[in-house]
Design a protein around this motif. Structure first.
Motif, short mmCIF file in Angstrom:
data_model
loop_
_atom_site.label_atom_id
_atom_site.label_comp_id
_atom_site.label_asym_id
_atom_site.label_seq_id
_atom_site.Cartn_x
_atom_site.Cartn_y
_atom_site.Cartn_z
N TYR A 1 9.34 7.95 4.34
CA TYR A 1 8.67 9.16 3.88
C TYR A 1 7.24 9.15 4.39
CZ TYR A 1 12.31 10.82 0.68
OH TYR A 1 13.47 11.34 0.16
N SER A 2 6.57 10.29 4.34
CA SER A 2 5.17 10.35 4.79
C SER A 2 4.24 9.80 3.71
CB SER A 2 4.77 11.79 5.11
OG SER A 2 4.68 12.57 3.93
N LEU A 3 3.06 9.40 4.15
CA LEU A 3 2.04 8.93 3.20
C LEU A 3 1.72 10.02 2.20
CD1 LEU A 3 -0.16 6.99 2.20
CD2 LEU A 3 -1.66 7.89 4.01
N GLU A 4 1.62 11.27 2.66
CA GLU A 4 1.28 12.38 1.77
C GLU A 4 2.35 12.56 0.70
OE1 GLU A 4 1.10 16.13 -0.11
OE2 GLU A 4 2.69 15.63 1.33
N GLN A 5 3.62 12.40 1.06
CA GLN A 5 4.69 12.55 0.09
C GLN A 5 4.64 11.46 -0.97
OE1 GLN A 5 7.81 12.68 3.13
NE2 GLN A 5 8.47 14.67 2.34
N THR B 1 0.86 -1.18 0.00
CA THR B 1 0.00 0.00 0.00
C THR B 1 0.89 1.23 0.00
OG1 THR B 1 -0.07 0.14 2.41
CG2 THR B 1 -1.76 -1.23 1.33
N GLN B 2 0.29 2.39 -0.24
CA GLN B 2 1.08 3.62 -0.15
C GLN B 2 1.65 3.81 1.25
OE1 GLN B 2 -1.51 6.82 -1.48
NE2 GLN B 2 -0.84 6.61 -3.61
N GLN B 3 0.86 3.47 2.26
CA GLN B 3 1.32 3.60 3.63
C GLN B 3 2.51 2.68 3.89
OE1 GLN B 3 0.10 5.77 6.18
NE2 GLN B 3 2.05 5.09 7.05
N ALA B 4 2.43 1.45 3.39
CA ALA B 4 3.53 0.50 3.61
C ALA B 4 4.81 0.97 2.91
CB ALA B 4 3.12 -0.88 3.10
N LEU B 5 4.66 1.51 1.69
CA LEU B 5 5.83 2.02 0.99
C LEU B 5 6.41 3.22 1.73
CD1 LEU B 5 7.79 2.15 -1.37
CD2 LEU B 5 6.09 3.48 -2.65
N ALA B 6 5.54 4.10 2.20
CA ALA B 6 6.00 5.28 2.94
C ALA B 6 6.83 4.88 4.16
CB ALA B 6 4.80 6.13 3.36
N GLU B 7 6.35 3.89 4.90
CA GLU B 7 7.09 3.44 6.09
C GLU B 7 8.40 2.77 5.71
OE1 GLU B 7 4.34 0.90 8.09
OE2 GLU B 7 3.01 2.55 8.71
N ARG C 1 2.14 15.28 -8.48
CA ARG C 1 1.93 16.63 -7.94
C ARG C 1 3.21 17.24 -7.39
NH1 ARG C 1 -0.69 16.74 -3.59
NH2 ARG C 1 -1.17 14.56 -3.17
N ARG C 2 4.20 16.41 -7.13
CA ARG C 2 5.48 16.92 -6.63
C ARG C 2 6.59 16.04 -7.17
NH1 ARG C 2 5.52 16.77 -0.29
NH2 ARG C 2 7.61 17.57 -0.65
#
Length: 285
Positions: free
Chosen positions: A52-56, A42-48, A64-65
């Motif tokens: 990086y943060s989930l938003e990033q 998931t995006q959350q799992a990749l972020a952790e 968007r960035r």
């Protein structure tokens, strides 16, 4: 997307607002999502996993960035992307530049020599982060904070050209004395900028010459210019003034600029004299 400079002689363009999301960011984001889903994350799992943060992560995937190199290296490792993300990093970084400058940035990246005359400011390749940010924050109409951040990052990333090994690149900077006397924001910032200028000038492939104000009239007063020579020995001139940019490649026209630049170098202080002047001014701040 607004008009941009082109590589052909006689082409001009105007700066336009960077309203659209760069295609490079969108393409990069789609690849991140593809590799993430293939990895069952998931995006959350990749972020952790990449710190990086989930938003990033979500912002990068949506284009968007832009992803920074640290994000790319972490994602490459966790997602086992096999270099697919890394190979896009230069395109992602280039898209941070103003639209009008991106075509020239491609030419610059392929050059073996770059000679410039800068009458008003320290050239971007020699700017500190603080100096670059102060200039961009003074832009009018004001730029959004995220655009300022992106353009500062892009300007600093371009400075890797100074230390590029293959092929090595030769730089000559002729800078007006008025540019190094202009105190941008405050004396502390400017002292740091002048010290950085001295450090850059000590690089073996970099020569800095200051054009003294006492010189009076000279042909450079018509405006700034950048002259580059590509690996296949083609020559170009880049001119930018008041939101209008132009890249010239006609051999006869370009030859006149190189002759003009040669004369400027004979009129400016030599490298040793220039360094002493910059050092003295830094000490006075």
């Amino acid at each position: 997307m607004g008009r941009t400079t082109q590589r052909e002689c006689g082409t001009t363009g105007r700066r336009t607002p960077d309203k659209e999301r760069p295609a490079a960011w969108s393409a990069y984001g789609k690849l991140v999502r593809l590799f993430r889903e293939r990895a069952g994350l998931t995006q959350q799992a990749l972020a952790e996993a990449i710190d990086y943060s989930l938003e990033q992560v979500a912002s990068v995937e949506q284009g968007r960035r832009p992803a920074k190199s640290a994000f790319t290296e972490a994602a490459e490792r966790v997602l086992e992307a096999g270099g697919a993300l890394r190979v896009l990093q230069d395109d992602v970084d280039r898209a941070k530049l103003p639209v009008f400058f991106q075509d020239f940035a491609l030419l610059e990246a392929e050059a073996v020599s770059r000679f410039s005359y800068d009458p008003l400011l320290i050239p971007g390749l020699l700017q500190t982060e603080a100096y670059a940010q102060a200039l961009l924050e003074a832009h009018f109409p004001p730029l959004p904070d995220d655009i300022v951040e992106q353009r500062v990052a892009a300007r600093l990333a371009r400075q890797a050209l100074l230390s590029r090994k293959s092929p090595p690149m030769v730089f000559v900077f002729v800078v007006e004395e008025a540019a190094i006397r202009r105190v941008v924001r405050n004396t502390t910032l400017m002292r740091g900028q002048l010290e950085h200028l001295l450090a850059c000038s000590k690089m073996r492939n970099v020569e800095l010459q200051i054009m003294p104000t006492a010189r009076g009239a000279h042909s450079g007063l018509n405006g700034p210019m950048v002259l580059i020579e590509s690996t296949d020995r083609k020559q170009f001139v880049y001119i930018e003034a008041q939101d209008v940019v132009s890249v010239r490649s006609d051999r006869n026209e370009v030859s006149e600029f190189w002759l003009r630049y040669g004369m400027l170098r004979t009129q400016a202080l030599n490298a040793e004299e220039s360094s002493r002047l910059v050092e003295r001014m830094a000490g006075e701040l």
